[in-house]
Design a protein around this motif. Structure first.
Motif, short mmCIF file in Angstrom:
data_model
loop_
_atom_site.label_atom_id
_atom_site.label_comp_id
_atom_site.label_asym_id
_atom_site.label_seq_id
_atom_site.Cartn_x
_atom_site.Cartn_y
_atom_site.Cartn_z
N ARG A 180 1.36 -1.12 0.25
CA ARG A 180 0.46 -0.18 0.14
C ARG A 180 0.89 1.18 -0.03
NH1 ARG A 180 -4.28 0.74 4.75
NH2 ARG A 180 -2.43 1.02 5.83
N ARG A 181 0.74 2.25 -0.98
CA ARG A 181 1.75 3.31 -1.44
C ARG A 181 1.63 4.17 0.21
NH1 ARG A 181 1.77 9.38 -3.11
NH2 ARG A 181 3.37 8.96 -5.13
N ALA A 182 2.90 4.49 0.77
CA ALA A 182 2.68 5.14 2.20
C ALA A 182 2.86 6.31 1.84
CB ALA A 182 4.46 5.17 2.18
N ARG A 183 2.27 6.80 2.50
CA ARG A 183 1.56 8.49 2.84
C ARG A 183 1.78 9.09 4.58
NH1 ARG A 183 -1.55 9.19 -1.78
NH2 ARG A 183 -2.46 8.06 -2.96
N ILE A 184 2.15 10.63 3.97
CA ILE A 184 1.99 11.13 5.78
C ILE A 184 0.87 11.91 5.61
CG2 ILE A 184 3.01 12.74 7.22
CD1 ILE A 184 5.29 10.80 6.65
N GLY A 185 -0.10 11.44 6.39
CA GLY A 185 -1.24 12.61 6.55
C GLY A 185 -0.88 13.82 7.22
N LYS A 186 -2.03 14.01 7.70
CA LYS A 186 -1.86 15.99 7.58
C LYS A 186 -1.77 16.23 9.03
CE LYS A 186 -4.40 20.20 6.64
NZ LYS A 186 -5.67 20.94 6.05
N PRO A 187 -1.85 15.43 10.15
CA PRO A 187 -1.56 15.60 11.20
C PRO A 187 -0.50 15.27 11.65
CG PRO A 187 -3.58 14.16 11.43
CD PRO A 187 -3.85 14.67 10.16
N ARG A 188 -0.01 14.27 11.16
CA ARG A 188 1.52 14.19 11.47
C ARG A 188 2.84 15.19 10.79
NH1 ARG A 188 4.62 8.53 9.47
NH2 ARG A 188 6.21 9.03 10.45
N LEU A 189 2.29 15.74 9.15
CA LEU A 189 2.33 16.48 9.15
C LEU A 189 3.22 17.43 9.47
CD1 LEU A 189 4.40 17.52 6.14
CD2 LEU A 189 2.00 17.99 4.87
N LEU A 190 1.85 18.40 9.46
CA LEU A 190 2.08 19.47 10.81
C LEU A 190 3.07 19.03 11.70
CD1 LEU A 190 -2.35 20.05 10.66
CD2 LEU A 190 -0.02 21.04 9.99
N TYR A 191 2.97 18.21 12.72
CA TYR A 191 4.08 17.98 13.73
C TYR A 191 5.47 17.84 13.24
CZ TYR A 191 6.66 14.97 16.40
OH TYR A 191 8.12 14.79 17.61
N LEU A 192 5.48 17.31 11.84
CA LEU A 192 6.42 17.33 11.93
C LEU A 192 7.07 19.54 11.13
CD1 LEU A 192 7.07 14.25 9.30
CD2 LEU A 192 8.00 14.86 11.34
N VAL A 193 6.35 20.06 10.82
CA VAL A 193 6.68 21.05 10.12
C VAL A 193 7.00 21.81 11.75
CG1 VAL A 193 5.40 23.45 9.59
CG2 VAL A 193 5.18 21.75 7.93
N ALA A 194 6.15 21.88 12.56
CA ALA A 194 6.68 22.62 13.97
C ALA A 194 7.74 21.56 14.87
CB ALA A 194 5.07 21.80 14.77
N ARG A 195 7.73 20.68 14.56
CA ARG A 195 9.30 20.45 15.19
C ARG A 195 10.07 20.78 14.36
NH1 ARG A 195 10.58 16.05 18.58
NH2 ARG A 195 12.78 15.56 17.77
N ALA A 196 10.51 20.95 13.23
CA ALA A 196 11.75 21.07 12.38
C ALA A 196 11.37 22.90 12.68
CB ALA A 196 10.82 20.85 10.55
N SER A 197 10.52 23.49 12.58
CA SER A 197 10.26 24.89 12.68
C SER A 197 10.95 25.49 13.98
CB SER A 197 8.85 25.57 12.80
OG SER A 197 8.25 25.13 11.94
#
Length: 281
Positions: free
Chosen positions: A261-278
């Motif tokens: 199944r094609r791997a995806r990053i869901g929106k909540p996790r994406l927002l978490y990664l944005v915040a963490r990187a920031s």
């Protein structure tokens, strides 16, 4: 950005609005963000030509050749046709014609013949063209010096491209392509270069894990470079590295044996990664 035909700027933004690329670009200042959108749209336009299975190869090659001509016109100060929307980014950030042409060189490889189990050297060349060239354009927009910028373009570009290859096995096979390198397939006991047959073999997991290890080495090198804090606006590449490394780790956790199944990053996790990187980049 001006209208460029089949895919205009507004349509493009709508298509990518939920992607990790869009999230990374939104953290950039406006001028840099607009330039990155233009570069990414250029890549999409030429990639769509290469992937257009409805047109014969000579017609697709001719369409890519027209892009080369328009880029030459752009850099010569003449009317640039479909490349006109790149004029501002080229002027403002000193983007190099050779890097735009490098992307087309990679698309030409796909148009000339469907890539099927290339040797490692050919895969490295392909990644240098389709990912490294984009990286070199990007790091100029990020304001990096050439030395560390080119190293980041190579390391992070290869990491992202290999992750894409591992994510898109089934989609690529459906259009007759297999980017997994021949040496790794052979080591896994797979002799066929037929895309559908190769990825249907459970032993493909071994080949994919070997390629994932190469990608992780590139991610680690890119991370070391970013942590050395070279000059430039580095939040966007830091975020792209975080998102794609998480995507690769997810694939490693479940493996590549069929069915996939094609791997995806869901929106909540994406927002978490944005915040963490920031916060912690």
């Amino acid at each position: 950005m001006t209208n460029v035909g089949p895919l205009d700027a507004a349509q493009f933004r709508t298509q990518v609005s939920g992607s990790s690329f869009y999230a990374a670009m939104r953290v950039m200042p406006k001028a840099e963000r607009e330039a990155m959108f233009a570069v990414y749209m250029y890549c999409r336009l030429v990639d769509d030509i290469a992937d257009d299975g409805t047109r014969p190869r000579p017609e697709r090659a001719a369409a890519l050749a027209r892009w080369r001509e328009d880029l030459q016109a752009l850099y010569a100060g003449r009317p640039a046709g479909q490349a006109a929307f790149l004029q501002g980014p080229v002027r403002d950030f000193g983007l190099k014609q050779a890097d735009f042409l490098g992307v087309i060189d990679g698309m030409d490889m796909d148009v000339e013949a469907d890539i099927r189990a290339p040797d490692l050297a050919t895969l490295d060349l392909y990644c240098s063209r389709v990912a490294g060239a984009v990286g070199r354009l990007s790091v100029r927009i990020f304001g990096m010096d050439e030395g560390p910028g080119h190293e980041l373009a190579h390391r992070l570009g290869d990491a992202l491209q290999l992750t894409n290859i591992l994510r898109d096995l089934d989609e690529d096979a459906a259009i007759g392509r297999l980017y997994l390198p021949r040496e790794l397939l052979t080591q896994a006991g797979i002799d066929t270069t037929d895309p559908v047959a190769a990825i249907a073999d459970p032993r493909v997991d071994r080949a994919c894990r070997a390629l994932a290890a190469v990608a992780l080495d590139h991610f680690a090198a890119a991370d070391r470079l970013l942590r050395s804090r070279p000059r430039g606006r580095l939040l966007a590449p830091r975020l792209m590295a975080a998102v794609y490394r998480a995507l690769l780790q997810d694939m490693l956790a479940v493996g590549w044996a069929p069915p996939r199944r094609r791997a995806r990053i869901g929106k909540p996790r994406l927002l978490y990664l944005v915040a963490r990187a920031s916060l912690f980049g």
